[in-house]
Design an enzyme around this catalytic site. Sequence first.
Site, PDB file in Angstrom:
ATOM      1  CE1 TYR A  89      -9.727  -1.194   6.451  1.00  0.00           C
ATOM      2  CE2 TYR A  89      -8.018   0.318   5.717  1.00  0.00           C
ATOM      3  CZ  TYR A  89      -9.156  -0.424   5.453  1.00  0.00           C
ATOM      4  OH  TYR A  89      -9.707  -0.407   4.199  1.00  0.00           O
ATOM      5  NE  ARG A 116     -10.924  -6.506   3.520  1.00  0.00           N
ATOM      6  CZ  ARG A 116     -11.472  -5.293   3.441  1.00  0.00           C
ATOM      7  NH1 ARG A 116     -12.795  -5.168   3.493  1.00  0.00           N
ATOM      8  NH2 ARG A 116     -10.727  -4.210   3.343  1.00  0.00           N
ATOM      9  CE1 TYR A 120      -7.303   3.412  -2.586  1.00  0.00           C
ATOM     10  CE2 TYR A 120      -7.536   2.432  -0.418  1.00  0.00           C
ATOM     11  CZ  TYR A 120      -8.011   3.257  -1.412  1.00  0.00           C
ATOM     12  OH  TYR A 120      -9.196   3.925  -1.215  1.00  0.00           O
ATOM     13  NE  ARG A 166     -12.555   3.073  -4.794  1.00  0.00           N
ATOM     14  CZ  ARG A 166     -11.859   3.450  -3.729  1.00  0.00           C
ATOM     15  NH1 ARG A 166     -12.458   3.617  -2.564  1.00  0.00           N
ATOM     16  NH2 ARG A 166     -10.566   3.635  -3.816  1.00  0.00           N
ATOM     17  CD  GLU A 218     -16.058   4.904   4.824  1.00  0.00           C
ATOM     18  OE1 GLU A 218     -14.870   5.131   5.152  1.00  0.00           O
ATOM     19  OE2 GLU A 218     -16.566   3.779   4.850  1.00  0.00           O
TER      20      GLU A 218
HETATM   21  C1  3EB Z   1     -11.461   4.125   1.100  1.00  0.00           C
HETATM   22  O1  3EB Z   1     -11.978   4.541   0.070  1.00  0.00           O
HETATM   23  C2  3EB Z   1     -12.166   4.446   2.378  1.00  0.00           C
HETATM   24  O2  3EB Z   1     -11.769  -1.766   3.759  1.00  0.00           O
HETATM   25  O3  3EB Z   1     -13.697  -2.594   3.157  1.00  0.00           O
HETATM   26  C3  3EB Z   1     -14.257   2.267   2.225  1.00  0.00           C
HETATM   27  C4  3EB Z   1     -15.012   1.134   1.905  1.00  0.00           C
HETATM   28  C5  3EB Z   1     -13.076   2.122   2.917  1.00  0.00           C
HETATM   29  C6  3EB Z   1     -14.576  -0.146   2.271  1.00  0.00           C
HETATM   30  C7  3EB Z   1     -12.920  -1.631   3.322  1.00  0.00           C
HETATM   31  C8  3EB Z   1     -12.645   0.844   3.295  1.00  0.00           C
HETATM   32  C9  3EB Z   1     -13.385  -0.280   2.963  1.00  0.00           C
HETATM   33  O4  3EB Z   1     -10.394   3.507   1.118  1.00  0.00           O
HETATM   34  C10 3EB Z   1     -12.246   3.313   3.316  1.00  0.00           C
END
Ligand code: 3EB
Length: 354
Positions: A155, A162, A216, A229, A340
């Site tokens: 990932y 990406r 992050y 989000r 999720e």
């Molecule tokens: C998170 O909040 C959970 O990598 O495109 C959620 C939605 C998550 C999209 C992405 C990853 C992705 O980090 C994981």
Amino acid sequence: MNPPPTALHMARRPAASAGAEDAAGRAGVLGFIGYGRPAGAAAAAHAPWPTRIAVRPLLDHTLRDDVWSTPAPLHQGQTGVVRWRAGAQWLFGAADLDAADEASAGGAGGGTEAVAHRVYADLFATLREHGNPALLRLWNYLPRITSDGGGLERYRQFNIGRQRAFLEAGQAAFEGAPAACALGLRTGGGLSLRFVAGHTPVRALENPRQVPAYRYPERYGPRAPTFSRAALAPLGEGMLALLVSGTASIVGHESLHAGDTLAQLDETLRNLRALIEAARAQSSAPFSLEDSSPVIYLRHAHEAPAVRERLAQALGGPSRFMREALFLEADICRPELDIEIETLACARGELAAS
Ligand code: 3EB
């Protein structure tokens, strides 16, 4: 920008009827997001466009598709690894790689990064060919998502490729990134990508309870994930869509309640409610979690009945949420997370002035 004159519609329907409609050509099916492995007839109804995502439906075995359609002449084509269909202002695309693409894409550990970069480079080439519509939503499915890919988790490699493709294409990789999800497949195949784009203003939303994913810290990987989000997008005919990205038990940037799926569920619902509130503040549409169509991804199939029961308590058994809920078995992109939820709502309304 004016609202598009030809509307985009989304409906969650039993798989077979969606296929029948496509075959009959009664409505312009731009594309669909389908899950599971249907038996012959339903599979044939869709062939060759596009394949289903190889995740197992839980609880009932009714296959449903999210069908995106528009009453306009459609045309289709392929750009690199991306198959697409376009009509009016709208574009739907899909790419399904196989494991061999990854093996050949890069040396020690670089395969996942290289494949993510290639898929996204082809996606952005597709957008350019169509006059650069905005992405409403992306779906990412990566086999063995948290496995080691040769020194770095797959990932995390995916996130590097990406983000690089976004930056090279001049696409928003931070504020304004598209809504998305990223789930793990348990198949031997390769990366699958789906997207919907349109010539309509798309507004990205963030969650006040969470650090933006594109911010992050580095402990989650050398390059941050590229998504917002949620997104708000006018679909035409006065309708506004709220597309909520994959949402998990993350507060700030930390995973909470490891090992307790129901506590993760409660935290996820708090995150979803905060996002819906943000969406209502940015529009005149009366969005509610109860009146949305969710997909619930569970790492442990046996937890599905307990999760469904808790959701019914929280949202009401007769709610659209419970009637349309899809429960799917998949891996989450952090090993300590077991659930999720993503969801989609459409309501009459407009974007607030920004
Ligand atoms: C998170 O909040 C959970 O990598 O495109 C959620 C939605 C998550 C999209 C992405 C990853 C992705 O980090 C994981």
